[in-house]
Each structure stands twice: as structure tokens, then as C-alpha cells.
Design a protein around this motif. Sequence first.
Motif, PDB file in Angstrom:
ATOM      1  N   THR A 173       0.819  -1.215   0.000  1.00 15.62           N
ATOM      2  CA  THR A 173       0.000   0.000   0.000  1.00 15.62           C
ATOM      3  C   THR A 173       0.852   1.264   0.000  1.00 15.62           C
ATOM      4  O   THR A 173       0.630   2.177  -0.804  1.00 15.62           O
ATOM      5  CB  THR A 173      -0.954  -0.019   1.211  1.00 15.62           C
ATOM      6  OG1 THR A 173      -1.664  -1.262   1.193  1.00 15.62           O
ATOM      7  CG2 THR A 173      -1.932   1.139   1.157  1.00 15.62           C
TER       8      THR A 173
ATOM      9  N   LEU E 146      -5.546  -1.266  -6.236  1.00 14.73           N
ATOM     10  CA  LEU E 146      -6.034  -0.026  -5.636  1.00 14.73           C
ATOM     11  C   LEU E 146      -6.538   0.913  -6.719  1.00 14.73           C
ATOM     12  O   LEU E 146      -5.860   1.129  -7.733  1.00 14.73           O
ATOM     13  CB  LEU E 146      -4.906   0.662  -4.850  1.00 14.73           C
ATOM     14  CG  LEU E 146      -4.598   0.071  -3.471  1.00 14.73           C
ATOM     15  CD1 LEU E 146      -3.258   0.591  -2.961  1.00 14.73           C
ATOM     16  CD2 LEU E 146      -5.721   0.397  -2.482  1.00 14.73           C
ATOM     17  N   THR E 173      -9.415   1.256   1.746  1.00 17.61           N
ATOM     18  CA  THR E 173      -8.171   1.245   2.530  1.00 17.61           C
ATOM     19  C   THR E 173      -8.310   2.016   3.840  1.00 17.61           C
ATOM     20  O   THR E 173      -7.940   1.513   4.908  1.00 17.61           O
ATOM     21  CB  THR E 173      -7.020   1.818   1.683  1.00 17.61           C
ATOM     22  OG1 THR E 173      -6.991   1.119   0.433  1.00 17.61           O
ATOM     23  CG2 THR E 173      -5.684   1.653   2.387  1.00 17.61           C
TER      24      THR E 173
END
Lengths: 209, 209, 209, 209, 209, 209
Positions: A173, E146, E173
Motif C-alpha cells: 500500500t 487499488l 483502505t
Amino acid sequence: MFLPILFIFSLLPFSHSAVQDFCVGDLALPDTPAGYPCKKPAKVTVNDFVYSALGVAGNTSNLIKAAVTPAFVTQFPGLNGLGLSLARLDLAVDGVVPMHTHPGASEVLFVLEGTICAGFISSTDNVVYFQALNKGDIMIFPQGLLHFQINSGEGVAIAIVSFSSPSPGLQITDFALFGNNLPTELVVKTTFLDEAQVKKLKGVLGGTG
Amino acid sequence: MFLPILFIFSLLPFSHSAVQDFCVGDLALPDTPAGYPCKKPAKVTVNDFVYSALGVAGNTSNLIKAAVTPAFVTQFPGLNGLGLSLARLDLAVDGVVPMHTHPGASEVLFVLEGTICAGFISSTDNVVYFQALNKGDIMIFPQGLLHFQINSGEGVAIAIVSFSSPSPGLQITDFALFGNNLPTELVVKTTFLDEAQVKKLKGVLGGTG
Amino acid sequence: MFLPILFIFSLLPFSHSAVQDFCVGDLALPDTPAGYPCKKPAKVTVNDFVYSALGVAGNTSNLIKAAVTPAFVTQFPGLNGLGLSLARLDLAVDGVVPMHTHPGASEVLFVLEGTICAGFISSTDNVVYFQALNKGDIMIFPQGLLHFQINSGEGVAIAIVSFSSPSPGLQITDFALFGNNLPTELVVKTTFLDEAQVKKLKGVLGGTG
Amino acid sequence: MFLPILFIFSLLPFSHSAVQDFCVGDLALPDTPAGYPCKKPAKVTVNDFVYSALGVAGNTSNLIKAAVTPAFVTQFPGLNGLGLSLARLDLAVDGVVPMHTHPGASEVLFVLEGTICAGFISSTDNVVYFQALNKGDIMIFPQGLLHFQINSGEGVAIAIVSFSSPSPGLQITDFALFGNNLPTELVVKTTFLDEAQVKKLKGVLGGTG
Amino acid sequence: MFLPILFIFSLLPFSHSAVQDFCVGDLALPDTPAGYPCKKPAKVTVNDFVYSALGVAGNTSNLIKAAVTPAFVTQFPGLNGLGLSLARLDLAVDGVVPMHTHPGASEVLFVLEGTICAGFISSTDNVVYFQALNKGDIMIFPQGLLHFQINSGEGVAIAIVSFSSPSPGLQITDFALFGNNLPTELVVKTTFLDEAQVKKLKGVLGGTG
Amino acid sequence: MFLPILFIFSLLPFSHSAVQDFCVGDLALPDTPAGYPCKKPAKVTVNDFVYSALGVAGNTSNLIKAAVTPAFVTQFPGLNGLGLSLARLDLAVDGVVPMHTHPGASEVLFVLEGTICAGFISSTDNVVYFQALNKGDIMIFPQGLLHFQINSGEGVAIAIVSFSSPSPGLQITDFALFGNNLPTELVVKTTFLDEAQVKKLKGVLGGTG
């Protein structure tokens, strides 16, 4: 008494079966949604099925004090089309594999050495599942869900991780948000993080914009 | 500022997503071709995703001086529907995992300790692929093909094996041929083995008929 | 009134649909885990979908008095990507298809003529399922499990077998164990057979080492 | 020397493997997208894997002088989850299996007796592939495409057809258009057929509205 | 002339085909890895295949000024087993769907109204792909990566999104990191975010620990 | 502090992950059963993931007063391997999409404008499911089943349709039966239509023979 047997051999699709038994990937050819085209069976040797890189510790002299050594299809083409792969995880003291997902596979981790605090977050009302794992413990991380591993012991920790795909992919991430040219303004808008925080991490992780 | 968020939560299929994230098997219900029905998400805890039995050596005090400790879906229901499983292999000195197949999965073996001579036989004109593996080496055994592992070192050998299915199955050729009530006459007819040989092994492996 | 229709034709992905309808394998190109690349639709004719070799009896003048005539993807490329294939089984008097597995498919056998004693062995505590089949009977052999067929009648027996894959593969246990260069010592170690037995069958089946 | 072996048995997931080897459908339980839940392994016998109905000619005393005798999962639950099924096709003189599709499977037809003119229409610019098939010929009909079989010989014709799914489904175009309560007006609008023609066929095929 | 047709009907597996044609999910029964068990065909009506909730704008009076209205299997059980689903996206002025992933599906977005700046981040050296989309544009978001959507226009924006699974899942997220009881210390360790930042967002998103 | 991070990057399979994240189809290479080979990741840009043709109304000046504008893999190669696709449906007043099937995918239709009477016919005893759909309604058409859409309103109707495959295929029954060189005699024999009717429609749809 010998030739007659060969005769029935000649009736069987052996030239093909080789390809059906396995499909060692030819990485020089373009990939497909199902994997790489197969290396010619005649050129396949036992070396296509054996790989030794996971026997060596990865270099953990980096920011996260961790290293992932993959045996995915691009490192180990014998896995092509077989639906699984492995990797080695080395965690120095205080090492951490930051929040990440594998878009293409579920994972099972086996602790070889040390103690690892590992967990994942379900997309269901954000339930967190985490636990300290000791040598010999295994833990599941379902496909696509955020998860992490932290060395929670005194010494180094080592794990072997196994995936349900020859190419599980890996999206960390922080690297995705701060390690590229995604404009700071967009990061702020889509994460609610403070601009200063975003800029600070872009600095650390080499992001621009 | 808090309730509005919950509001968009209520628009999302969370009660279901849990099932989509993972499907911990409820072994009390009948299996299906895709695996077991799912345990209610609300009853799932981190314990459904962690398993410790592979940390303990299997008992190798048996004829083959070997033990396979599985973490398949029936031992570790968290694997249900996730497309992979693990097992631990313990080989005492002179231990051997006899010729066998996994009808439902491909396998990758990682040597934890010792030296293992492992190989498989392709269905293609019967090519044999085998090699001595040392600590840290991994080797592939494609789905459904005959393969074996032998402790070829001085001390014990241990391996972690990973499979591309939560229920790979295991068919040990000797047990299949000599460990049941398949009539000796049929074994002889379908294997070309001498009747005496068949009867001898039926004796050792508990077969009848 | 005719052109307007063609007009909507031109809006539809016809050049592609051909490939979506079927994918006749181009065996000159490397295989992939999902099958062979497709022959150009424009070059496909009805002959790519019709095959006649199963109409002719296979030659059973061999050790096992049996012949398998496959219509797998390598013989019949029209099956590529379609998930099934066929084969013809001819059994002379006393003919037998020895213990074997299909690593890549389940099988259903249809008896065209004669009487066949067929069976398979489950990997579950080695249960044996076998029965004498007469003309018109069909029997299932699940993927990857050891099975056999024996002509148990007075005359020849013929069957059509159907598989759940265009390339089911075929591993005959005897050929895998005794028809190659797998060292006698390894065969003995992994099968518990007597060395003399192994050498005898290697002699018959052309094995070395 | 016998108990030790059983000991390693007890380490293997046998209670489950039965289900992994096969999953005989329990038709009393609700179906799932992957097939029926599995019958308890302990209750499975060889009879679950053998079926005899295809040995008997279907009754062709009907409008189309043809009969399809299926061995799909609902007739033969042993096929559940195995990815294939069979059927028998009987065609009296002048018999015909009208234009139809199998929404869930591709098909391969094997001519047992007689001569059959069979064909399919690709969705690609409507190319028609058809040919007269003789005893022993096989022909492919790709999933979901319109196809037909006509007895083009002097006597009866018989075929065994094999499908790539345990439940291929069958949609006969005429029955779908004229054998139900779809309003004549809608049939006319969506087929460009004359109203009289539609009403005539609704009369023959039992349609209303 | 009518009965004979029914006769061949009775030879066809109609009672089953309904299940093979579709499998409307019975949400009262436990899910399986392949989806929910099927509602009895006899109880299925056209209402099981039609859903109207996407015709109504979602409530965007929330922190993100956005609403996702899903038509996933749990809202629309007719999708069960069919491999796709839809959702409606409403974005008020300045609305944003924050960084998120769909662990179980790829997505295609179709802009119905307004202007949307959308993008995704590949796991490959973090390349960012983003663009402003106008009415009628479609954009792909590959599985598990993402991605985000921002209303970049003057007025409201609306989109229909389509997924490659009946239950794509959704992991936002921020909610995963800050909307649960994952200890602040673990969030800091696994994201490199400052503790103050983490606590601030936990406050906004209702997180504890 | 920056180089160390790159160091762990170099341990990750990034050159491959791009292909694992997505596989933009290279239409210049031959298709495979799983889709087209992948375009080189380095050559992929955001334009491979964005498509604008569905923003424009299709030309409905044709016999059926309808147009289907596909965004299938051949028009929009970014969909390759991702398991879904879209299309736009334009229906002028009195426009109709005649009876057709998609051999390769299930469909969900979303009404953007107008009123559409849509339905499908199950292969199960021919049950018809149809309903008038208004703006915002969605309806499911299961894979391979005959279905239709009719503009049942006063003005134009527009819909976005989504499919569970990048190449769903399209077989319009009338074009398949009357728009090619399938001999009139065979059409009559396999549809029970009157010869005059067949010839009339062949005339309209450009069929010969």
C-alpha cells in the motif's frame, strides 16, 4: 515380445502428453491470461523443476528490515500453469512487511524460525484477524485482503509462504500511494491523509508529484 | 460526523462480503464439488486461520519410516475454497514416501532439513525426472503424476509440501494395489506382477482376496 | 432492404466471435496452459470438426492384446479448448488395459461390444469399485485414480471412452515403473517389490538401469 | 508389522479424500452453481458409478422420429462435479433432432450405426458447418451454438453423444418458440415469422397465447 | 399428434435443466465457495431476474459525498453463479470514492452523467493509470488493484459499474486501516504513518485501539 | 535511505506482475482458449483501459431499428482475460433485438432510457420469463438461453448491457437460420417451418440455397 509393446505406445498421444503433464513457461514468448506458452517438452530437464534460491536469506539491509525472495513463475518457470508458487520471507529484528495485498492469490505462511505477528483485515465491516505465530505455526491470508507481518521476537524470523497462483502479484500500500508520481493532491483526496504526511512519505519512498 | 459514514456502510453488502472474502468450511455439512459450505462469518475467529500441527514431527515408527502430517481442508477448514494446502513430511533415516500420486493437485516441496532424493515420472514416454535435494531446495511434482521421496542423507529429513488444492488427495500405489480386497488374480492381470509377489505384499500391507 | 441489415452486422464483433465460438488448435504453435493457440477462423472448415479414426479397430497384436486409439487434441485439434475428448478401446480375447491413471481428466466408458470387467481404486482407504460391464453399460472413472479394464468375455470387446479434457494424459503404472531408466534400486525402494521382479518386468517392458 | 502402517494411515485425511476423489450427487439436497452436495462416501457403492439406460433404444414413435436418452447428472448422479456426461441418440428413418443448443456444454457425437447429416452454425457471420457422418465418425458441436442431426440413411441411426458438463442443458428452438405461452405477437416481433406460421406451429407443439 | 411430442419431453432432463440454466441463490442456506445453493426452480419467477434499486440515487449526505448502491448476489440473488454483478455510483459535487480494492472481481465503469477522474495503481513498479472520464466513457479497473473515483466536474456524477463476480467485495483502505480496532501501534508499524495522523483518522472513521 | 528500498524492489517479480495485474490483448497474435497473448507491459498506457465508443448512439436505420455497439475484447483489448465486457443497445421506436443467444456469457441489462420489454426462455420445460423494464431497472439473461429486447415505449430506448466474458458471442436465430447458405430443405427439416416462409426470410436476410 518387445516390439509389440512399442506398437501400442505409438497409438498413444505421447508427443502431446508431455505438454499436458506440465507446461514449463517459455518466458521469451508473450504471456497469456492462463500463463506463458510451454517450453518444448524435449528441452525440459529436471532443472526446470528444481530451484535453490529460497535456501539463501534475502538481504534485509533496507528500510523495512525485511526481504521477500519469490519463487514465482518468472523466477521459476516450471510453476507455469500449475496453480501455486512459493516465496521466502526474511525479517531482521524489528523487520516488517508493510500492509499489502496479493491481487492474484491466497497465501499460507509457515514460520520456520522466530516469532511473527501477522494479520489480515477482512473487507467485511473491517474485522481484523491477527495473532503472534511461533515456529511451526501456519496462517492463512485470503486473496486480495490487506495483511502484514511483523517480527515480534528477539531474533530474526524466517517464513516460507505459499500462494494459490504462479503469479500472485504484490501491492504494498505505501509504495502504491507514495512511491510513484500520483499527484499529492489526489493522494490526499483519496486517503484523507494530511498533505504534510503524504509529502513526507513520498520523500521517503521516492514518490514525485 | 460519524453516523454519515455508517450510512454508506449500510449500502454495502457487508453481511455477504465476509463469505466472499473467505469461506471457512463447515465440515458438519455435506461437501460440494467446490468445497464445504461456509461457517457463519459471525462465528469465524482468527483461530480458523491459524494451525499449529505442522510444528510437530510426525511419528516415523512405521514400515516406511516416514510420516505425512496434512494441513488439508479436513484438518484446517480455513483453507476451504482458497485453492491451496500444506503438509509436513518427516523422513527418518532410510525413510521413504513410496510411489504415489495426488489426483487433485500439483505439489511443491521445500526441504527444511536433510537430503531428499525426489522424482516424478511423466506420462510422456515415461521420462523420469529425479534429483537429490538439499536444505532450501524446492521441487515441483505436477498433478496426478507418480512421484516419490527418499531420505538419501545420514540423518532425518524434513520437508514442507505445498499443494494447489485444499484437498489434493493421496494415492500410494502399493496401498492401492496390495492394501485392499482387490482379488489377487485381478492385480496379477493388471500389473503383470507374479502372483507370489502380489501375495507377499498383500501380506505386508494387509490386503485380502 | 438488404443493406441496412448488413449495417448492423458491421457493428457486431464477428471477426472475433469465430474465435469465441471455437478455437481449433494450431499444433505448429507452442501449447499454453489453456491449450493451443487458435487456427485462423477463415481457414477453419468442417473437416476441423470431423474425425474418422475411431471407426477403425486398433491393432491388438501386442503384449496386452489391447489398443487405445485416441481422439485427443493432438489427433483432433478441433477439440482444443472445448473441455472434452474421446478414445476407442479395443480388447482382443484376454486383452487388458493395465492399471493406469489419467492425470488430467475424468473418464466415462461406454461398452459397444463384448463384456468388460472394469474398476478403479479410490484414494480413500483404498476402496475398490469394480464390476463386469455389458454392451450398453457406462462406467465412471474419476480423475487421477488408478483403474483398469479387462476383457472378461468370450469374444472381442470394444468401448468408446469419453474424457473431461482435450488432453487427459495417460500413465500406465507398469510402463512408468519398468519401461524407462529409473534405477532398479529406486524402484525397489519406492514399491517394496523384489529386485528380481523389477528386473523381470524391466526386461519385458524395455526398461534399463 | 501391520499396525505401524495403519498408523501412517491415521495421519492421512482419508475421511475427506473420498469426497475429493469424487462427489456422487445427493439429488435430495439443493443444487449449487458447482453441482449437487455429495452423498456420504460411506454410502457410495459401485452402483453409483455404473448406469445401464443407454443400452436400450429410446422410443422414436413421436413427431420427430427421434429420442434422446440422457445420462446427465440428474439421471446418473455419479457424474456430479466430474465435468462430463453422455446421452444416446436414436433416429428412426427420417428422424431428426431439430435445431437446438446446449447452453452449458460442448458436444462430441460418435456414430454407432447408420448415417447422420449433422451440422452447426457459428455465430461468426453465420458460417454453416455440416457433413454426412458414417459409422465410426465423430463430430464436434461447440458450446451454445445452434446445431442439428438428421437421419440421412436408409435405416435407423444411433449415436452416443458426449458433453463437457454433467448438465449440458438442451434448448430446442421450436419448443422454445412455439411450445409455451410466449404471446404470438412477441414471437412474430422477435422472429419475423408470419403470424399464421407461428400459430400453426403453436398448434403442433402445444403452445398457447 | 400432440402426445408423442410430450413423450420425447419426458425423456429429457427438464426437472434438472432449470438448475443448469440458472441458480437463483437461496440466501437462507449457507454459502459455498461457488455461491449459494439454488432456489427451487418451481419457485423462480421473473421477479428473481429483475431488480430496480439502481434506478434511485444513493444518499450522498456523508463524509465522502458518495454512495455505492450494489446489485451484488446478496441484494440480487438471481446473479448467483452467473459470474457478474452491477452497482450504481453517485458522486455529489466534490464526492470521492476513496482508495479501495475489490478482492474478488475486475470492474468496468460506465459514466452516465458528469465528469469523473478515475485511476488505478498497478502492482508493477507502481505505475499509476488515471484519466478524466466524461459521459459515455468506460474504464477498466483490474481485479485486486487499488483504485479511486473523484467527481472532477461542476455537478453531480453518476456511473454504472459492472463486476466480473456476483460478489466482488469492497475493501476501502481508510476504513480497513482506521475504522476498526487494529492497534494504533500496528497501523503505524505497517504503514509508516505518524501516530498523530493515525489517531486523527481513527477519530474520524470510528476506529479504536 | 532511498536505495535500500529499491533494493527490496529488485527482489520482487515486478517485470512479471504487470502481466499478472492485467493482460491487454495483442490482437495481432493468435487468440488462445483463455484469450489473446498480452501486450508488453511497457507499452501499456491508460488508453488501453479507457474506451469511448459507447457514448455515441448506434445507427438504428436498419431493418430491426436497433443497433448493438459492443465493447468486447476485439474492440477494447484491455478487457482481455478479465472476465467481463459491455455493450450499448439503441432501440428506435418499434426497434427490436430479435431472438438471440450469447453462447459465451450471461448478461445483465441496465435501462438508461425508455421502456424495454425483455425476456428469456429457459430450457426447462420452456418457461418464458419476460417483463417491461423502465429506466433504472436491470434484468438478467442467463448464458446461452434465447432472449429478446423490444422497445415497448413511445420514444427511443437505450440500455447498457454487461457480460460475464470479454467475448460473449452473439447468435441471432434468424440470421443463423436464414442469413447464410444452409439449404432451404435442411432449414425446413430442422425447424418445421413451411418452405415458403423459409424462402421469404432468406430473401429478406440475404440467405441463399
